[in-house]
Design a protein around this motif. Structure first.
Motif, PDB file in Angstrom:
ATOM      1  N   LEU A  34       6.687 -10.372  -3.979  1.00  0.00           N
ATOM      2  CA  LEU A  34       5.571 -10.418  -3.047  1.00  0.00           C
ATOM      3  C   LEU A  34       6.093  -9.548  -1.938  1.00  0.00           C
ATOM      4  O   LEU A  34       5.188  -8.912  -1.322  1.00  0.00           O
ATOM      5  N   LEU A  35       7.218  -9.765  -1.192  1.00  0.00           N
ATOM      6  CA  LEU A  35       7.738  -9.079  -0.108  1.00  0.00           C
ATOM      7  C   LEU A  35       7.711  -7.615  -0.797  1.00  0.00           C
ATOM      8  O   LEU A  35       7.296  -6.524   0.375  1.00  0.00           O
ATOM      9  N   PHE A  36       8.064  -7.143  -1.595  1.00  0.00           N
ATOM     10  CA  PHE A  36       8.066  -5.873  -2.185  1.00  0.00           C
ATOM     11  C   PHE A  36       6.895  -5.160  -2.101  1.00  0.00           C
ATOM     12  O   PHE A  36       6.382  -4.078  -1.625  1.00  0.00           O
ATOM     13  N   ASP A  37       5.883  -5.932  -2.659  1.00  0.00           N
ATOM     14  CA  ASP A  37       4.401  -5.423  -2.477  1.00  0.00           C
ATOM     15  C   ASP A  37       3.760  -5.276  -1.314  1.00  0.00           C
ATOM     16  O   ASP A  37       3.060  -4.223  -0.968  1.00  0.00           O
ATOM     17  N   VAL A  38       4.055  -6.295  -0.297  1.00  0.00           N
ATOM     18  CA  VAL A  38       3.481  -6.194   1.158  1.00  0.00           C
ATOM     19  C   VAL A  38       4.233  -4.993   1.752  1.00  0.00           C
ATOM     20  O   VAL A  38       3.206  -4.058   2.344  1.00  0.00           O
ATOM     21  N   VAL A  39       5.316  -4.657   1.579  1.00  0.00           N
ATOM     22  CA  VAL A  39       6.117  -3.629   2.250  1.00  0.00           C
ATOM     23  C   VAL A  39       5.735  -2.369   1.700  1.00  0.00           C
ATOM     24  O   VAL A  39       5.470  -1.391   2.422  1.00  0.00           O
ATOM     25  N   CYS A  40       5.445  -2.227   0.410  1.00  0.00           N
ATOM     26  CA  CYS A  40       5.019  -1.057  -0.119  1.00  0.00           C
ATOM     27  C   CYS A  40       3.787  -0.739   0.209  1.00  0.00           C
ATOM     28  O   CYS A  40       3.313   0.492   0.489  1.00  0.00           O
ATOM     29  N   LYS A  41       2.804  -1.563   0.508  1.00  0.00           N
ATOM     30  CA  LYS A  41       1.281  -1.409   0.808  1.00  0.00           C
ATOM     31  C   LYS A  41       1.484  -0.985   2.080  1.00  0.00           C
ATOM     32  O   LYS A  41       0.677   0.063   2.620  1.00  0.00           O
ATOM     33  N   LEU A  42       2.112  -1.423   3.069  1.00  0.00           N
ATOM     34  CA  LEU A  42       2.193  -1.036   4.398  1.00  0.00           C
ATOM     35  C   LEU A  42       2.892   0.328   4.565  1.00  0.00           C
ATOM     36  O   LEU A  42       2.140   1.166   5.231  1.00  0.00           O
ATOM     37  N   ALA A  43       3.855   0.801   3.676  1.00  0.00           N
ATOM     38  CA  ALA A  43       4.408   2.181   3.595  1.00  0.00           C
ATOM     39  C   ALA A  43       3.419   3.151   3.044  1.00  0.00           C
ATOM     40  O   ALA A  43       3.232   4.075   3.682  1.00  0.00           O
ATOM     41  N   ASP A  44       2.537   2.728   2.329  1.00  0.00           N
ATOM     42  CA  ASP A  44       1.564   3.498   1.610  1.00  0.00           C
ATOM     43  C   ASP A  44       0.462   3.798   2.927  1.00  0.00           C
ATOM     44  O   ASP A  44      -0.297   4.873   2.698  1.00  0.00           O
ATOM     45  N   MET A  45       0.283   2.838   3.763  1.00  0.00           N
ATOM     46  CA  MET A  45      -0.671   3.040   4.817  1.00  0.00           C
ATOM     47  C   MET A  45       0.028   3.751   6.070  1.00  0.00           C
ATOM     48  O   MET A  45      -0.772   3.628   7.054  1.00  0.00           O
ATOM     49  N   ASP A  46       1.172   4.171   5.717  1.00  0.00           N
ATOM     50  CA  ASP A  46       1.823   5.064   6.805  1.00  0.00           C
ATOM     51  C   ASP A  46       2.392   4.178   8.084  1.00  0.00           C
ATOM     52  O   ASP A  46       2.222   4.486   8.972  1.00  0.00           O
ATOM     53  N   TYR A  47       2.737   3.032   7.522  1.00  0.00           N
ATOM     54  CA  TYR A  47       3.245   2.125   8.768  1.00  0.00           C
ATOM     55  C   TYR A  47       4.731   1.850   8.164  1.00  0.00           C
ATOM     56  O   TYR A  47       5.286   1.973   7.099  1.00  0.00           O
ATOM     57  N   VAL A  48       5.717   1.185   9.039  1.00  0.00           N
ATOM     58  CA  VAL A  48       7.004   1.017   8.786  1.00  0.00           C
ATOM     59  C   VAL A  48       7.180  -0.232   9.584  1.00  0.00           C
ATOM     60  O   VAL A  48       6.668  -0.878  10.498  1.00  0.00           O
ATOM     61  N   VAL A  49       7.902  -1.059   8.568  1.00  0.00           N
ATOM     62  CA  VAL A  49       8.156  -2.425   9.191  1.00  0.00           C
ATOM     63  C   VAL A  49       9.704  -2.317   9.714  1.00  0.00           C
ATOM     64  O   VAL A  49      10.758  -2.055   9.265  1.00  0.00           O
ATOM     65  N   PHE A  50       9.559  -2.634  11.174  1.00  0.00           N
ATOM     66  CA  PHE A  50      10.769  -2.530  11.769  1.00  0.00           C
ATOM     67  C   PHE A  50      11.467  -4.065  12.201  1.00  0.00           C
ATOM     68  O   PHE A  50      12.680  -4.050  12.633  1.00  0.00           O
ATOM     69  N   HIS A  51      10.757  -4.933  11.607  1.00  0.00           N
ATOM     70  CA  HIS A  51      11.373  -6.271  11.675  1.00  0.00           C
ATOM     71  C   HIS A  51      10.459  -7.341  11.088  1.00  0.00           C
ATOM     72  O   HIS A  51       9.155  -7.043  10.868  1.00  0.00           O
ATOM     73  N   GLY A  52      10.900  -8.278  10.344  1.00  0.00           N
ATOM     74  CA  GLY A  52      10.099  -9.328   9.778  1.00  0.00           C
ATOM     75  C   GLY A  52      10.785 -10.574   9.674  1.00  0.00           C
ATOM     76  O   GLY A  52      12.092 -10.722   9.688  1.00  0.00           O
TER      77      GLY A  52
END
Length: 96
Positions: free
Chosen positions: A45-63
């Motif tokens: 699930l974590l992988f899926d969420v982070v990949c979706k955000l990356a596909d939307m041109d966002y980066v996760v800088f903290h979580g």
């Protein structure tokens, strides 16, 4: 050239197929988002969420991920790949 992981390709196809329009109305106030996962054993699930955000041109800088009992809470701090924050309420709603 590295091969794209099959799960990553799936996320990219979903993004290409989704109607990702920012034309959402920001006129009304809304409650904080609530996401419920119905399938309790969702692998990656974590992988899926982070990949979706990356596909939307966002980066996760903290979580953070907190678990308690049979529940989990995931919180992500994101920004655009160029480092800029979310620019409008409509964009915030789109990401949610």
């Amino acid at each position: 050239m590295a091969a794209t992981h099959a799960d990553r390709q799936l996320h990219q196809m979903f993004l290409a197929d989704s109607d990702c329009e920012l034309g959402l109305s920001a006129d009304t106030a809304s409650p904080p988002p609530f996401v419920s996962v119905q399938r309790w054993d969702h692998p990656k699930l974590l992988f899926d969420v982070v990949c979706k955000l990356a596909d939307m041109d966002y980066v996760v800088f903290h979580g953070t991920i907190d678990t308690y009992g049979d529940r989990a809470h995931q919180e992500f701090y994101i920004r655009h790949v160029d480092g800029s924050p979310i620019r409008s309420e409509a964009e915030r709603q789109w990401v949610i």
